[in-house]
Design an enzyme around this catalytic site. Structure first.
Site, PDB file in Angstrom:
ATOM      1  N   LYS A 135      48.451  36.447  38.191  1.00 60.20           N
ATOM      2  CA  LYS A 135      47.628  34.883  38.910  1.00 60.20           C
ATOM      3  C   LYS A 135      46.443  35.408  38.092  1.00 60.20           C
ATOM      4  CE  LYS A 135      47.252  35.148  44.079  1.00 60.20           C
ATOM      5  NZ  LYS A 135      46.983  35.811  45.086  1.00 60.20           N
ATOM      6  N   GLU A 177      41.017  49.349  45.079  1.00 57.44           N
ATOM      7  CA  GLU A 177      42.042  48.218  44.629  1.00 57.44           C
ATOM      8  C   GLU A 177      43.027  49.071  45.329  1.00 57.44           C
ATOM      9  OE1 GLU A 177      42.406  45.139  45.087  1.00 57.44           O
ATOM     10  OE2 GLU A 177      40.897  44.387  43.597  1.00 57.44           O
ATOM     11  N   GLU A 229      52.863  33.057  46.865  1.00 55.57           N
ATOM     12  CA  GLU A 229      52.066  33.235  47.898  1.00 55.57           C
ATOM     13  C   GLU A 229      51.801  31.822  48.847  1.00 55.57           C
ATOM     14  OE1 GLU A 229      48.034  35.069  47.026  1.00 55.57           O
ATOM     15  OE2 GLU A 229      47.395  34.190  49.168  1.00 55.57           O
ATOM     16  N   ASN A 241      45.043  40.405  49.942  1.00 50.60           N
ATOM     17  CA  ASN A 241      43.793  40.258  49.870  1.00 50.60           C
ATOM     18  C   ASN A 241      42.663  40.928  50.965  1.00 50.60           C
ATOM     19  OD1 ASN A 241      42.421  37.427  49.013  1.00 50.60           O
ATOM     20  ND2 ASN A 241      44.970  37.261  48.595  1.00 50.60           N
ATOM     21  N   HIS A 248      34.792  38.295  48.102  1.00 47.91           N
ATOM     22  CA  HIS A 248      34.743  37.485  47.688  1.00 47.91           C
ATOM     23  C   HIS A 248      33.111  36.465  47.837  1.00 47.91           C
ATOM     24  CE1 HIS A 248      39.240  37.090  46.016  1.00 47.91           C
ATOM     25  NE2 HIS A 248      38.480  37.281  45.357  1.00 47.91           N
TER      26      HIS A 248
HETATM   27  N1  NAD Z   1      44.597  38.647  38.698  1.00 45.37           N
HETATM   28  C1  NAD Z   1      44.423  39.020  39.782  1.00 45.37           C
HETATM   29  O1  NAD Z   1      45.231  39.060  40.349  1.00 45.37           O
HETATM   30  C2  NAD Z   1      43.111  39.720  40.277  1.00 45.37           C
HETATM   31  C3  NAD Z   1      43.168  40.971  41.373  1.00 45.37           C
HETATM   32  C4  NAD Z   1      42.040  41.673  41.374  1.00 45.37           C
HETATM   33  C5  NAD Z   1      41.157  41.643  40.545  1.00 45.37           C
HETATM   34  N2  NAD Z   1      40.766  40.844  40.020  1.00 45.37           N
HETATM   35  C6  NAD Z   1      39.481  39.951  38.799  1.00 45.37           C
HETATM   36  O2  NAD Z   1      38.836  41.391  38.362  1.00 45.37           O
HETATM   37  C7  NAD Z   1      38.134  41.422  37.996  1.00 45.37           C
HETATM   38  C8  NAD Z   1      37.185  42.608  37.474  1.00 45.37           C
HETATM   39  O3  NAD Z   1      38.190  43.672  36.838  1.00 45.37           O
HETATM   40  P1  NAD Z   1      37.652  44.529  35.667  1.00 45.37           P
HETATM   41  O4  NAD Z   1      36.665  45.701  37.283  1.00 45.37           O
HETATM   42  O5  NAD Z   1      38.426  45.248  34.687  1.00 45.37           O
HETATM   43  O6  NAD Z   1      35.726  44.050  35.400  1.00 45.37           O
HETATM   44  P2  NAD Z   1      35.393  43.558  33.937  1.00 45.37           P
HETATM   45  O7  NAD Z   1      36.650  43.241  32.981  1.00 45.37           O
HETATM   46  O8  NAD Z   1      34.292  42.885  34.069  1.00 45.37           O
HETATM   47  O9  NAD Z   1      35.596  45.333  33.353  1.00 45.37           O
HETATM   48  C9  NAD Z   1      34.466  46.104  33.629  1.00 45.37           C
HETATM   49  C10 NAD Z   1      33.253  46.540  33.126  1.00 45.37           C
HETATM   50  O10 NAD Z   1      33.927  47.701  32.128  1.00 45.37           O
HETATM   51  C11 NAD Z   1      33.914  47.084  30.891  1.00 45.37           C
HETATM   52  N3  NAD Z   1      35.063  48.062  30.211  1.00 45.37           N
HETATM   53  C12 NAD Z   1      36.813  47.323  29.951  1.00 45.37           C
HETATM   54  N4  NAD Z   1      37.312  48.841  29.379  1.00 45.37           N
HETATM   55  C13 NAD Z   1      36.988  49.485  29.572  1.00 45.37           C
HETATM   56  C14 NAD Z   1      37.234  50.705  28.738  1.00 45.37           C
HETATM   57  N5  NAD Z   1      38.350  51.343  28.635  1.00 45.37           N
HETATM   58  N6  NAD Z   1      35.590  52.007  28.610  1.00 45.37           N
HETATM   59  C15 NAD Z   1      34.382  51.572  29.066  1.00 45.37           C
HETATM   60  N7  NAD Z   1      34.491  50.228  29.146  1.00 45.37           N
HETATM   61  C16 NAD Z   1      35.815  49.154  29.681  1.00 45.37           C
HETATM   62  C17 NAD Z   1      34.131  46.274  30.083  1.00 45.37           C
HETATM   63  O11 NAD Z   1      33.084  45.710  29.477  1.00 45.37           O
HETATM   64  C18 NAD Z   1      33.129  45.308  31.509  1.00 45.37           C
HETATM   65  O12 NAD Z   1      32.024  45.656  31.837  1.00 45.37           O
HETATM   66  C19 NAD Z   1      37.226  40.447  38.885  1.00 45.37           C
HETATM   67  O13 NAD Z   1      37.391  38.698  38.300  1.00 45.37           O
HETATM   68  C20 NAD Z   1      38.095  40.032  39.720  1.00 45.37           C
HETATM   69  O14 NAD Z   1      38.209  39.007  40.998  1.00 45.37           O
HETATM   70  C21 NAD Z   1      41.613  39.351  39.503  1.00 45.37           C
HETATM   71 ZN    ZN Z   2      40.742  42.347  44.363  1.00 51.36          ZN
END
Ligand code: NAD
Ligand code: ZN
Length: 355
Positions: A135, A177, A229, A241, A248
């Site tokens: 996704k 998660e 889904e 979800n 969300h």
């Molecule tokens: N597609 C899907 O199935 C799915 C499932 C769950 C969540 N999501 C989405 O994922 C997003 C959240 O992802 P996230 O939590 O990774 O957020 P993100 O990508 O914003 O990363 C979080 C922070 O960590 C930093 N970062 C990344 N890797 C790092 C590393 N190795 N060391 C230090 N800093 C690092 C990033 O620059 C950012 O500031 C949301 O938009 C959510 O909706 C999508």
């Molecule tokens: Zn999520």
């Protein structure tokens, strides 16, 4: 868990490789096999790798966060590829967290009607969840992930050595998660997490590897059964979800600023566990046990917005809804979830006032 693990999924036409200290080699190998590689990297981590010198790799760095998941973020990245002469044989490699993966996946699936796409998640959240399942998406004014596609990466590389620079707040966000996967699907995994939580949050390698592996397998269980889904039963991908209907809405209301994704869904999971309890699905003892665990890990459990009337308008646009009912993935036990579609707007508002 063994260090090098390769999970190939023929049905989904994707594979997941779990291997430590492997990112640079992985990208170099892609560069050997493909004419042109666009490597999109989170700017915070670009200095960790040494593949920059390869001639056919074009590096694009992006300052990541929820702010990039917009129509402007999409235009910016898509047009950078086009300006740099992307063609049908070009491939895209995304190295970053969930926000970069979601944006890059959407761009890959639409530029020239689809480029091969490789994903290297670098946050705990993206390793246990967002990189798995295909996704992607960006947000609109009216809600989260409203524009997107299902598009499987050719290969996902999970390399835990990249997590050593991740701030504690982001570790906890990813943990949210992981605990979600246990709550919806696996009681024994929940018990194991209760026992090992301190080690996990300190990034103890073997504990972390096991938690990541279990999480991926639970997510894959639902994705294999219901990639797009469409099911409306307890094997639906929508079970993943749990906590997200409320989560969300909270993220969207605060314009993605007050909470990160994991924090918002932590509040969402506790609220939805309370809804499950209110509806007589989840026992008070189990609700209490979940609350204790969230408090122990210092996960967020409440925000005043859940009591506001406005939340109903946002929840009403949730992608799971149909037939005028607001649909939730709820839990009826720790480790077991159900698709619940018997609530309308007024009922949800009333419940939120009473929990
Ligand atoms: N597609 C899907 O199935 C799915 C499932 C769950 C969540 N999501 C989405 O994922 C997003 C959240 O992802 P996230 O939590 O990774 O957020 P993100 O990508 O914003 O990363 C979080 C922070 O960590 C930093 N970062 C990344 N890797 C790092 C590393 N190795 N060391 C230090 N800093 C690092 C990033 O620059 C950012 O500031 C949301 O938009 C959510 O909706 C999508
Ligand atoms: Zn999520």
């Amino acid at each position: 868990m063994q260090n090098n693990l390769f999970i190939k999924n023929k049905k989904l036409n994707t594979s997941i490789l779990i291997k430590k200290n492997y990112i640079s080699t992985f990208v170099k190998n892609i560069a050997k096999k493909n004419e042109k590689v666009f490597c999109v990297v989170d700017s915070k981590i670009k200095n960790k790798f040494n593949f920059i010198k390869e001639k056919n790799i074009k590096i694009i760095t992006i300052e990541c966060g929820e702010k990039i998941k917009t129509i402007y973020g999409y235009k910016n990245l898509a047009e950078k590829l086009i300006k740099n002469n992307v063609n049908r044989k070009s491939v895209l490699v995304a190295i970053g967290g969930g926000t970069l993966g979601d944006l890059a996946g959407f761009v890959s699936s639409t530029v020239l009607r689809g480029l091969d796409f490789f994903l290297i998640p670098t946050t705990l959240l993206s390793q246990v969840d967002s990189s798995i399942g295909g996704k992607n998406g960006i947000n609109t004014t009216y809600g989260k992930n409203m524009l997107g596609t299902f598009y499987q990466p050719k290969e996902v590389l999970i390399d835990i050595s990249v997590l050593n620079t991740l701030p504690n707040k982001e570790i906890k966000s990813g943990y949210a998660e992981i605990i979600k996967h246990a709550l919806i699907n696996d009681y024994n995994f929940f018990c194991w997490l209760e026992k090992n939580i301190d080690k996990l949050l300190k990034l103890n390698k073997s504990i972390l590897e096991k938690a990541i592996y279990k999480s991926i397998m639970i997510k894959l269980f639902y994705v294999r059964k219901d990639e797009k889904e469409t099911l409306i039963n307890s094997q639906s991908r929508a079970m993943l979800n749990f906590g997200h209907t409320i989560g969300h809405a909270i993220e969207s209301h605060y314009n993605y600023k007050k909470f990160n994704h994991g924090e918002a869904i932590s509040i969402g999971m506790i609220t939805e566990a309370k809804i499950s309890n209110y509806l007589g699905l989840l026992s008070s003892n189990e609700l209490y046990r979940i609350l204790i665990h969230f408090k122990k890990c210092k996960l967020k459990i409440f925000d005043k917005f859940i009591k506001e009337k406005k939340i109903i308008n946002i929840i009403n646009k949730d992608k799971k809804n149909f037939n005028d009912s607001i649909n939730f993935s709820l839990i009826n036990k720790i480790g077991s979830s159900i698709f619940y579609n018997k609530l309308d707007k007024d009922k949800v508002y009333k419940i939120l006032q009473n929990i």
